[in-house]
Design a protein around this motif. Structure first.
Motif, PDB file in Angstrom:
ATOM      1  N   PRO A 228       0.857  -1.193   0.000  1.00  0.00           N
ATOM      2  CA  PRO A 228       0.000   0.000   0.000  1.00  0.00           C
ATOM      3  C   PRO A 228       0.890   1.239   0.000  1.00  0.00           C
ATOM      4  CG  PRO A 228      -0.757  -1.581   1.635  1.00  0.00           C
ATOM      5  CD  PRO A 228       0.585  -2.081   1.146  1.00  0.00           C
ATOM      6  N   ARG A 229       0.513   2.223  -0.784  1.00  0.00           N
ATOM      7  CA  ARG A 229       1.397   3.377  -0.936  1.00  0.00           C
ATOM      8  C   ARG A 229       1.625   4.122   0.377  1.00  0.00           C
ATOM      9  NH1 ARG A 229      -0.695   5.513  -6.887  1.00  0.00           N
ATOM     10  NH2 ARG A 229       0.568   4.024  -8.085  1.00  0.00           N
ATOM     11  N   ARG A 230       0.600   4.199   1.234  1.00  0.00           N
ATOM     12  CA  ARG A 230       0.805   4.893   2.501  1.00  0.00           C
ATOM     13  C   ARG A 230       1.853   4.175   3.347  1.00  0.00           C
ATOM     14  NH1 ARG A 230      -3.979   6.066   6.820  1.00  0.00           N
ATOM     15  NH2 ARG A 230      -3.707   3.834   7.256  1.00  0.00           N
ATOM     16  N   ARG A 231       1.820   2.846   3.375  1.00  0.00           N
ATOM     17  CA  ARG A 231       2.808   2.095   4.141  1.00  0.00           C
ATOM     18  C   ARG A 231       4.212   2.349   3.603  1.00  0.00           C
ATOM     19  NH1 ARG A 231       2.674  -4.240   3.698  1.00  0.00           N
ATOM     20  NH2 ARG A 231       0.625  -3.972   4.686  1.00  0.00           N
ATOM     21  N   ALA A 232       4.349   2.320   2.300  1.00  0.00           N
ATOM     22  CA  ALA A 232       5.666   2.554   1.711  1.00  0.00           C
ATOM     23  C   ALA A 232       6.189   3.937   2.069  1.00  0.00           C
ATOM     24  CB  ALA A 232       5.589   2.388   0.198  1.00  0.00           C
ATOM     25  N   LEU A 233       5.321   4.947   1.972  1.00  0.00           N
ATOM     26  CA  LEU A 233       5.733   6.308   2.294  1.00  0.00           C
ATOM     27  C   LEU A 233       6.176   6.424   3.749  1.00  0.00           C
ATOM     28  CD1 LEU A 233       2.916   8.259   0.413  1.00  0.00           C
ATOM     29  CD2 LEU A 233       5.319   8.094  -0.268  1.00  0.00           C
ATOM     30  N   LEU A 234       5.440   5.796   4.660  1.00  0.00           N
ATOM     31  CA  LEU A 234       5.774   5.862   6.084  1.00  0.00           C
ATOM     32  C   LEU A 234       7.087   5.142   6.389  1.00  0.00           C
ATOM     33  CD1 LEU A 234       2.234   5.276   7.653  1.00  0.00           C
ATOM     34  CD2 LEU A 234       3.548   7.408   7.637  1.00  0.00           C
ATOM     35  N   VAL A 235       7.303   3.982   5.787  1.00  0.00           N
ATOM     36  CA  VAL A 235       8.543   3.235   6.018  1.00  0.00           C
ATOM     37  C   VAL A 235       9.749   4.037   5.537  1.00  0.00           C
ATOM     38  CG1 VAL A 235       9.868   1.200   5.312  1.00  0.00           C
ATOM     39  CG2 VAL A 235       7.485   0.953   6.036  1.00  0.00           C
ATOM     40  N   PHE A 236       9.650   4.591   4.336  1.00  0.00           N
ATOM     41  CA  PHE A 236      10.785   5.320   3.769  1.00  0.00           C
ATOM     42  C   PHE A 236      11.083   6.588   4.578  1.00  0.00           C
ATOM     43  CE2 PHE A 236       9.350   3.409  -0.503  1.00  0.00           C
ATOM     44  CZ  PHE A 236      10.065   2.250  -0.247  1.00  0.00           C
ATOM     45  N   LEU A 237      10.039   7.307   4.987  1.00  0.00           N
ATOM     46  CA  LEU A 237      10.268   8.549   5.720  1.00  0.00           C
ATOM     47  C   LEU A 237      10.818   8.273   7.128  1.00  0.00           C
ATOM     48  CD1 LEU A 237      10.164  11.585   5.633  1.00  0.00           C
ATOM     49  CD2 LEU A 237       7.759  11.500   6.328  1.00  0.00           C
ATOM     50  N   THR A 238      10.375   7.201   7.771  1.00  0.00           N
ATOM     51  CA  THR A 238      10.914   6.836   9.085  1.00  0.00           C
ATOM     52  C   THR A 238      12.404   6.514   8.996  1.00  0.00           C
ATOM     53  OG1 THR A 238       8.772   5.978   9.821  1.00  0.00           O
ATOM     54  CG2 THR A 238      10.719   5.231  11.022  1.00  0.00           C
ATOM     55  N   ALA A 239      12.790   5.746   7.991  1.00  0.00           N
ATOM     56  CA  ALA A 239      14.210   5.425   7.806  1.00  0.00           C
ATOM     57  C   ALA A 239      15.020   6.698   7.563  1.00  0.00           C
ATOM     58  CB  ALA A 239      14.380   4.451   6.643  1.00  0.00           C
ATOM     59  N   PHE A 240      14.484   7.591   6.781  1.00  0.00           N
ATOM     60  CA  PHE A 240      15.144   8.867   6.487  1.00  0.00           C
ATOM     61  C   PHE A 240      15.373   9.659   7.777  1.00  0.00           C
ATOM     62  CE2 PHE A 240      14.797  13.415   5.508  1.00  0.00           C
ATOM     63  CZ  PHE A 240      15.752  13.559   4.529  1.00  0.00           C
ATOM     64  N   LEU A 241      14.381   9.704   8.637  1.00  0.00           N
ATOM     65  CA  LEU A 241      14.481  10.420   9.906  1.00  0.00           C
ATOM     66  C   LEU A 241      15.594   9.825  10.774  1.00  0.00           C
ATOM     67  CD1 LEU A 241      11.439  11.380  12.167  1.00  0.00           C
ATOM     68  CD2 LEU A 241      13.548  10.505  13.137  1.00  0.00           C
ATOM     69  N   LEU A 242      15.607   8.511  10.908  1.00  0.00           N
ATOM     70  CA  LEU A 242      16.548   7.859  11.818  1.00  0.00           C
ATOM     71  C   LEU A 242      18.002   8.042  11.397  1.00  0.00           C
ATOM     72  CD1 LEU A 242      14.606   4.552  12.606  1.00  0.00           C
ATOM     73  CD2 LEU A 242      14.871   6.580  14.062  1.00  0.00           C
ATOM     74  N   VAL A 243      18.283   7.993  10.105  1.00  0.00           N
ATOM     75  CA  VAL A 243      19.681   8.148   9.691  1.00  0.00           C
ATOM     76  C   VAL A 243      20.160   9.579   9.892  1.00  0.00           C
ATOM     77  CG1 VAL A 243      19.609   6.227   8.068  1.00  0.00           C
ATOM     78  CG2 VAL A 243      19.131   8.541   7.253  1.00  0.00           C
ATOM     79  N   HIS A 244      19.251  10.555   9.912  1.00  0.00           N
ATOM     80  CA  HIS A 244      19.678  11.920  10.192  1.00  0.00           C
ATOM     81  C   HIS A 244      20.025  12.099  11.663  1.00  0.00           C
ATOM     82  CE1 HIS A 244      18.527  12.850   6.120  1.00  0.00           C
ATOM     83  NE2 HIS A 244      19.133  14.001   6.280  1.00  0.00           N
ATOM     84  N   VAL A 245      19.346  11.369  12.528  1.00  0.00           N
ATOM     85  CA  VAL A 245      19.733  11.377  13.939  1.00  0.00           C
ATOM     86  C   VAL A 245      21.148  10.801  14.088  1.00  0.00           C
ATOM     87  CG1 VAL A 245      19.234  10.397  16.211  1.00  0.00           C
ATOM     88  CG2 VAL A 245      17.356  11.254  14.775  1.00  0.00           C
ATOM     89  N   LEU A 246      21.414   9.691  13.402  1.00  0.00           N
ATOM     90  CA  LEU A 246      22.751   9.088  13.456  1.00  0.00           C
ATOM     91  C   LEU A 246      23.794  10.028  12.879  1.00  0.00           C
ATOM     92  CD1 LEU A 246      24.619   6.715  14.036  1.00  0.00           C
ATOM     93  CD2 LEU A 246      23.934   5.720  11.835  1.00  0.00           C
ATOM     94  N   GLY A 247      23.472  10.688  11.766  1.00  0.00           N
ATOM     95  CA  GLY A 247      24.412  11.623  11.159  1.00  0.00           C
ATOM     96  C   GLY A 247      24.749  12.784  12.082  1.00  0.00           C
ATOM     97  N   ALA A 248      23.763  13.229  12.847  1.00  0.00           N
ATOM     98  CA  ALA A 248      24.000  14.334  13.780  1.00  0.00           C
ATOM     99  C   ALA A 248      24.889  13.916  14.948  1.00  0.00           C
ATOM    100  CB  ALA A 248      22.666  14.857  14.307  1.00  0.00           C
TER     101      ALA A 248
END
Length: 397
Positions: free
Chosen positions: A66-86
């Motif tokens: 489902p497109r909503r699930r895909a969007l949520l999974v991708f955006l969550t991963a994006f958020l977490l790696v920025h925390v690690l980068g910081a």
């Protein structure tokens, strides 16, 4: 336009801020991580490389989600790696977070383009694309200068934390506003979508996108050292220059959205020619503060007007493969975004100075215009196949 499309633009705003903000942070990252400016510029290349790999791969993998699930999974991963980068103190880890974040960004954008254009209708792909990419232009206007200011006040890590924070409301907005529809098995076959990508028109459009975006990123990645070392602006002016480029990009995307569905050929040919003239003029006059100020805005406008129109044309060229067309369009643009800064870094490393990326940008746009000429010549010598050009929009390349 459905309101949910604008909410997708909020997520694209956070992602665009991450992608573009390094242009104002490169000198600080280089000092903090004890690497050269061209080496720090490789963070932009790494992000683009992740987009190249991630866009088609995650577009295929997510076809049956489902497109909503895909969007949520991708955006969550994006958020977490920025925390690690910081948090990281390792340049290698920072480089890895840029790749992973880019892969997640690519998957989000591929699915987001298919979602937005599906909501907008078959004859409004250009407008839907411009609304979605409006998040990127707002990132240039607000997010990137704000990231530069945060970097100057509290260090470049603060900008990474800010991207993570902005991603949180985007997640909640998608959860509440994007329909939780199940994928249609009849329309989610990877083999079916791949067959729809054989159009020569699509391949030419993707090549043009790579060249034009390469020109944009070649200069934009090194805009901060260009305006401080060549033009003579102080470091405090860098956020304003970045905001001016962003304002031009917003104007360009808005104009492209209005014209991409009705006059793509005129926009691409005229805009491409003016883009070439602008890069040459910028290279010649980069030492003049007034000329630099004007051309930063003009080139931002032209680059994004042409670039957003090429994305819309890629979607028109493959109506039977909306997700993969968006994925491959994203990948093509980021091939340019990877090669452009690399070529610019090579030119700087060769001792040609910070003005050199402007000449590289001009060369890439000249190659794009030459490609258009060759493609039109071949097309005139080849029997016309009506199925390659959907009636919803004229074939531009």
């Amino acid at each position: 336009m459905p309101f949910a499309i604008y909410l997708l633009g909020l997520a694209v705003f956070a992602q665009g801020t991450s992608e573009f903000m390094l242009s104002g942070l490169i000198p600080d990252i280089a000092r903090d991580m004890h690497v050269s400016i061209p080496a720090a510029g490789s963070l932009t290349t790494a992000f683009a490389a992740g987009m190249i790999v991630g866009a088609p791969l995650l577009a295929i993998l997510s076809l049956r989600w489902p497109r909503r699930r895909a969007l949520l999974v991708f955006l969550t991963a994006f958020l977490l790696v920025h925390v690690l980068g910081a948090l990281t103190t390792s340049f290698g880890v920072l480089l890895a977070t840029r790749v992973v974040g880019a892969v997640a960004n690519a998957g989000f954008l591929a699915v987001g383009l298919a979602t937005a254009t599906g909501m907008a209708g078959p004859d409004a792909k250009g407008r839907a694309t411009s609304v979605l990419l409006g998040g990127t232009t707002l990132a240039c206007i607000v997010g990137v200068p704000a990231g530069a200011l945060l970097g100057q006040q509290w260090g470049w890590r603060a900008a990474f934390w800010a991207v993570a924070v902005v991603s949180v409301p985007a997640l909640l907005a998608i959860l509440r506003s994007v329909p939780a529809t199940a994928p249609d098995p009849a329309r989610t076959s990877a083999r079916r979508e791949l067959r729809a990508l054989r159009s020569p028109r699509l391949l030419v459009t993707l090549l043009l996108g790579a060249l034009v975006n390469g020109a944009t990123f070649c200069t934009f990645t090194y805009l901060a050292p260009l305006v401080t070392h060549v033009t003579g602006f102080g470091p405090g002016w860098v956020p304003a220059v970045l905001a001016l480029f962003g304002l031009g990009s917003f104007v360009g995307v808005t104009a492209g959205g209005r014209l991409a569905d009705v006059r793509p050929r005129q926009l691409l040919v005229t805009g491409g020619a003016l883009l070439l003239v602008g890069w040459v003029a910028f290279a010649v006059t980069a030492g003049n503060p007034v000329a630099t100020t004007v051309l930063v805005f003009v080139q931002g406008t032209l680059s994004f007007a042409v670039g957003s129109t090429l994305i819309a044309q890629a979607l028109y060229a493959a109506p039977g493969a909306p997700t993969l067309a968006g994925g491959f369009a994203t990948a093509a643009l980021n091939v340019g975004a990877a090669l452009g800064p690399s070529f610019g870094g090579i030119a700087i490393g060769a001792g040609l100075g910070y003005r050199a990326p402007l000449w590289v940008s001009a060369l890439l746009v000249a190659l794009a215009l030459a490609t258009v000429g060759v493609a039109r010549g071949v097309r005139h010598r080849t029997p016309h196949h009506p199925e390659e050009a959907p009636a919803a929009a004229p074939a531009a390349p």
